[in-house]
Design a protein around this motif. Structure first.
Motif, PDB file in Angstrom:
ATOM      1  N   ALA A   1       1.173   4.305  -2.974  1.00  0.00           N
ATOM      2  CA  ALA A   1       2.143   4.515  -3.819  1.00  0.00           C
ATOM      3  C   ALA A   1       3.613   4.010  -3.591  1.00  0.00           C
ATOM      4  CB  ALA A   1       2.326   6.177  -3.767  1.00  0.00           C
ATOM      5  N   THR A   2       3.781   4.102  -2.388  1.00  0.00           N
ATOM      6  CA  THR A   2       5.279   3.534  -1.923  1.00  0.00           C
ATOM      7  C   THR A   2       5.448   2.005  -2.188  1.00  0.00           C
ATOM      8  OG1 THR A   2       5.340   5.222  -0.318  1.00  0.00           O
ATOM      9  CG2 THR A   2       6.811   3.367  -0.079  1.00  0.00           C
ATOM     10  N   VAL A   3       4.189   1.477  -1.621  1.00  0.00           N
ATOM     11  CA  VAL A   3       4.050  -0.284  -1.603  1.00  0.00           C
ATOM     12  C   VAL A   3       4.048  -0.701  -3.323  1.00  0.00           C
ATOM     13  CG1 VAL A   3       2.803  -2.265  -1.319  1.00  0.00           C
ATOM     14  CG2 VAL A   3       3.112  -0.497   0.572  1.00  0.00           C
ATOM     15  N   LEU A   4       3.150   0.010  -4.229  1.00  0.00           N
ATOM     16  CA  LEU A   4       3.055  -0.228  -5.311  1.00  0.00           C
ATOM     17  C   LEU A   4       4.078   0.407  -6.443  1.00  0.00           C
ATOM     18  CD1 LEU A   4      -0.796  -0.228  -5.748  1.00  0.00           C
ATOM     19  CD2 LEU A   4       0.643  -2.094  -5.232  1.00  0.00           C
ATOM     20  N   GLY A   5       4.812   1.117  -5.747  1.00  0.00           N
ATOM     21  CA  GLY A   5       5.957   1.789  -6.761  1.00  0.00           C
ATOM     22  C   GLY A   5       5.292   2.434  -7.925  1.00  0.00           C
ATOM     23  N   THR A   6       4.166   3.187  -7.599  1.00  0.00           N
ATOM     24  CA  THR A   6       3.403   3.969  -8.819  1.00  0.00           C
ATOM     25  C   THR A   6       4.393   4.948  -9.334  1.00  0.00           C
ATOM     26  OG1 THR A   6       2.310   5.235  -7.215  1.00  0.00           O
ATOM     27  CG2 THR A   6       1.135   3.267  -7.951  1.00  0.00           C
ATOM     28  N   PRO A   7       4.832   5.073 -10.811  1.00  0.00           N
ATOM     29  CA  PRO A   7       5.735   5.886 -10.943  1.00  0.00           C
ATOM     30  C   PRO A   7       5.359   7.288 -11.490  1.00  0.00           C
ATOM     31  CG  PRO A   7       4.729   4.709 -13.046  1.00  0.00           C
ATOM     32  CD  PRO A   7       4.470   4.006 -11.710  1.00  0.00           C
ATOM     33  N   TYR A   8       4.188   7.660 -11.478  1.00  0.00           N
ATOM     34  CA  TYR A   8       3.551   8.959 -11.570  1.00  0.00           C
ATOM     35  C   TYR A   8       3.302   9.598 -10.208  1.00  0.00           C
ATOM     36  CZ  TYR A   8       4.090   7.663 -16.311  1.00  0.00           C
ATOM     37  OH  TYR A   8       4.522   7.190 -17.696  1.00  0.00           O
ATOM     38  N   ASN A   9       3.536   9.171  -8.986  1.00  0.00           N
ATOM     39  CA  ASN A   9       3.211   9.832  -7.987  1.00  0.00           C
ATOM     40  C   ASN A   9       4.687  10.417  -7.437  1.00  0.00           C
ATOM     41  OD1 ASN A   9       0.966   7.533  -7.817  1.00  0.00           O
ATOM     42  ND2 ASN A   9       0.558   9.402  -6.441  1.00  0.00           N
ATOM     43  N   ASP A  10       4.570  11.932  -7.449  1.00  0.00           N
ATOM     44  CA  ASP A  10       5.733  12.834  -6.901  1.00  0.00           C
ATOM     45  C   ASP A  10       5.103  13.414  -5.611  1.00  0.00           C
ATOM     46  OD1 ASP A  10       7.607  14.347  -6.579  1.00  0.00           O
ATOM     47  OD2 ASP A  10       7.368  15.388  -8.642  1.00  0.00           O
ATOM     48  N   PHE A  11       5.802  13.199  -4.433  1.00  0.00           N
ATOM     49  CA  PHE A  11       5.562  13.936  -3.136  1.00  0.00           C
ATOM     50  C   PHE A  11       6.541  15.083  -3.001  1.00  0.00           C
ATOM     51  CE2 PHE A  11       3.708   9.706  -3.063  1.00  0.00           C
ATOM     52  CZ  PHE A  11       2.355  10.151  -2.936  1.00  0.00           C
ATOM     53  N   ASP A  12       7.070  15.377  -4.140  1.00  0.00           N
ATOM     54  CA  ASP A  12       8.343  16.471  -3.995  1.00  0.00           C
ATOM     55  C   ASP A  12       7.432  17.828  -3.847  1.00  0.00           C
ATOM     56  OD1 ASP A  12      10.565  17.888  -3.772  1.00  0.00           O
ATOM     57  OD2 ASP A  12      11.162  17.440  -6.003  1.00  0.00           O
ATOM     58  N   ASN A  13       8.035  18.913  -3.145  1.00  0.00           N
ATOM     59  CA  ASN A  13       7.420  20.050  -3.101  1.00  0.00           C
ATOM     60  C   ASN A  13       7.832  20.789  -4.695  1.00  0.00           C
ATOM     61  OD1 ASN A  13       6.336  20.260  -0.572  1.00  0.00           O
ATOM     62  ND2 ASN A  13       8.623  20.339   0.430  1.00  0.00           N
ATOM     63  N   HIS A  14       6.987  21.782  -4.895  1.00  0.00           N
ATOM     64  CA  HIS A  14       7.209  22.595  -6.192  1.00  0.00           C
ATOM     65  C   HIS A  14       7.199  24.046  -5.821  1.00  0.00           C
ATOM     66  CE1 HIS A  14       6.384  18.721  -8.424  1.00  0.00           C
ATOM     67  NE2 HIS A  14       5.238  18.318  -7.521  1.00  0.00           N
TER      68      HIS A  14
END
Length: 155
Positions: A142-155
């Motif tokens: 996700a980091t290398v490709l810059g996938t826009p819909y990955n979110d590793f934030d806590n909810h």
């Protein structure tokens, strides 16, 4: 850096390369043999969009795109529907909750359209049975490709 962790980190790029080297398929054209555990990548022709990890790849892909998939399993589709309808902020109350949004005809239609869109997307996957490597590989890709819909934030 700890040698054990360093070894895990060094194993990520070759798996990332193997993932990208896989000829893309769609959900409807999945091969008979699919690894059980690993990392998968949804893309549209010119853009990588979402990376996920699972211990049941075939079932997880179905959860993203089958028409009967719910907001509990079709999380990527739910994000796409939020974007399409402008309902970007999560609500932790009954009003504006996931269930409440799905009772809105416009949102329900956007959610159905998003699942169909995902079913038509290119998908690639790579086997990774180890849960720690799986988690790190998801973050790495996700980091290398810059996938826009990955979110590793806590909810």
């Amino acid at each position: 850096m700890d040698d054990k962790f360093k070894g895990v980190v060094e194993s990520l790029d070759p798996k990332h390369r193997a993932l990208l080297a896989m000829p893309p398929v769609t959900y409807a054209t999945l091969p008979k043999k699919v690894p059980e555990r690993g990392v998968y990548l949804f893309s549209e022709p010119d853009r990588h969009l979402y990376v996920g990890r699972t211990n049941r790849i075939r079932r997880r892909l179905a959860g993203h795109c089958r028409p009967s998939a719910t907001h509990f399993t079709a999380t990527f589709a739910f994000r796409l529907a939020r974007e399409a309808t402008g309902n970007l902020k999560a609500s932790y109350t009954t009003k504006g909750s996931r269930a409440d949004l799905l009772n809105t005809p416009a949102f329900a239609a956007a959610f159905s359209a998003a699942k169909a869109r995902i079913a038509a997307m290119n998908v690639r996957f790579v086997e990774e049975p180890d849960p720690v490597r799986q988690a790190l590989l998801e973050i790495y890709v996700a980091t290398v490709l810059g996938t826009p819909y990955n979110d590793f934030d806590n909810h």
